[in-house]
Design a protein around this motif. Structure first.
Motif, PDB file in Angstrom:
ATOM      1  N   LEU A  73       0.858  -1.176   0.000  1.00  0.00           N
ATOM      2  CA  LEU A  73       0.000   0.000   0.000  1.00  0.00           C
ATOM      3  C   LEU A  73       0.893   1.224   0.000  1.00  0.00           C
ATOM      4  O   LEU A  73       1.757   1.368   0.865  1.00  0.00           O
ATOM      5  CB  LEU A  73      -0.899   0.006   1.242  1.00  0.00           C
ATOM      6  N   LEU A  74       0.717   2.092  -0.985  1.00  0.00           N
ATOM      7  CA  LEU A  74       1.494   3.321  -1.073  1.00  0.00           C
ATOM      8  C   LEU A  74       0.564   4.513  -0.932  1.00  0.00           C
ATOM      9  O   LEU A  74      -0.581   4.480  -1.358  1.00  0.00           O
ATOM     10  CB  LEU A  74       2.237   3.400  -2.417  1.00  0.00           C
ATOM     11  N   MET A  75       1.097   5.573  -0.354  1.00  0.00           N
ATOM     12  CA  MET A  75       0.318   6.784  -0.148  1.00  0.00           C
ATOM     13  C   MET A  75       1.208   7.984  -0.482  1.00  0.00           C
ATOM     14  O   MET A  75       2.371   8.010  -0.074  1.00  0.00           O
ATOM     15  CB  MET A  75      -0.135   6.857   1.314  1.00  0.00           C
ATOM     16  N   ALA A  76       0.668   8.935  -1.213  1.00  0.00           N
ATOM     17  CA  ALA A  76       1.431  10.125  -1.574  1.00  0.00           C
ATOM     18  C   ALA A  76       0.848  11.330  -0.840  1.00  0.00           C
ATOM     19  O   ALA A  76      -0.357  11.574  -0.868  1.00  0.00           O
ATOM     20  CB  ALA A  76       1.394  10.348  -3.072  1.00  0.00           C
ATOM     21  N   ILE A  77       1.725  12.054  -0.155  1.00  0.00           N
ATOM     22  CA  ILE A  77       1.344  13.286   0.532  1.00  0.00           C
ATOM     23  C   ILE A  77       2.351  14.348   0.139  1.00  0.00           C
ATOM     24  O   ILE A  77       3.550  14.203   0.391  1.00  0.00           O
ATOM     25  CB  ILE A  77       1.329  13.098   2.059  1.00  0.00           C
ATOM     26  N   LYS A  78       1.862  15.393  -0.485  1.00  0.00           N
ATOM     27  CA  LYS A  78       2.703  16.509  -0.928  1.00  0.00           C
ATOM     28  C   LYS A  78       3.904  16.006  -1.730  1.00  0.00           C
ATOM     29  O   LYS A  78       5.058  16.330  -1.449  1.00  0.00           O
ATOM     30  CB  LYS A  78       3.167  17.343   0.254  1.00  0.00           C
ATOM     31  N   SER A  79       3.627  15.189  -2.727  1.00  0.00           N
ATOM     32  CA  SER A  79       4.616  14.653  -3.677  1.00  0.00           C
ATOM     33  C   SER A  79       5.611  13.691  -3.053  1.00  0.00           C
ATOM     34  O   SER A  79       6.577  13.304  -3.697  1.00  0.00           O
ATOM     35  CB  SER A  79       5.382  15.786  -4.369  1.00  0.00           C
TER      36      SER A  79
END
Length: 83
Positions: A73-79
């Motif tokens: 599971l990957l999550m992107a926050i502010k690039s």
């Protein structure tokens, strides 16, 4: 029997109150029954190897949404991409 100054009804009432208080506080501060921790190594699943992605697009990131058990599971926050 030793005389404590309490009637039998008072003694059992206090005992029931102590028992109820214990269960209330252990329910609030104790471990959650819904959270299951593995008890031995056989129950633990091995960690997936780390994935080097570099720069990916939003469409490529959607492949790592957690529905596929073979992909992390990957999550992107502010690039920034977090695993």
């Amino acid at each position: 029997m030793v005389y404590t100054g309490l009637s039998l009804a008072t003694f059992f009432t206090l005992l029931a109150m102590i028992f109820a208080t214990y269960h209330v506080f252990s329910g609030i501060f104790g471990p959650s029954e819904t959270h299951h921790l593995p008890r031995n190594l056989e129950e633990m699943q091995p960690l997936l190897p780390q994935v080097q992605l570099g720069e990916i697009t939003a469409e490529e990131l959607k492949q790592y949404d957690g529905f596929d058990p073979n992909k992390p599971l990957l999550m992107a926050i502010k690039s920034m991409i977090y695993w």
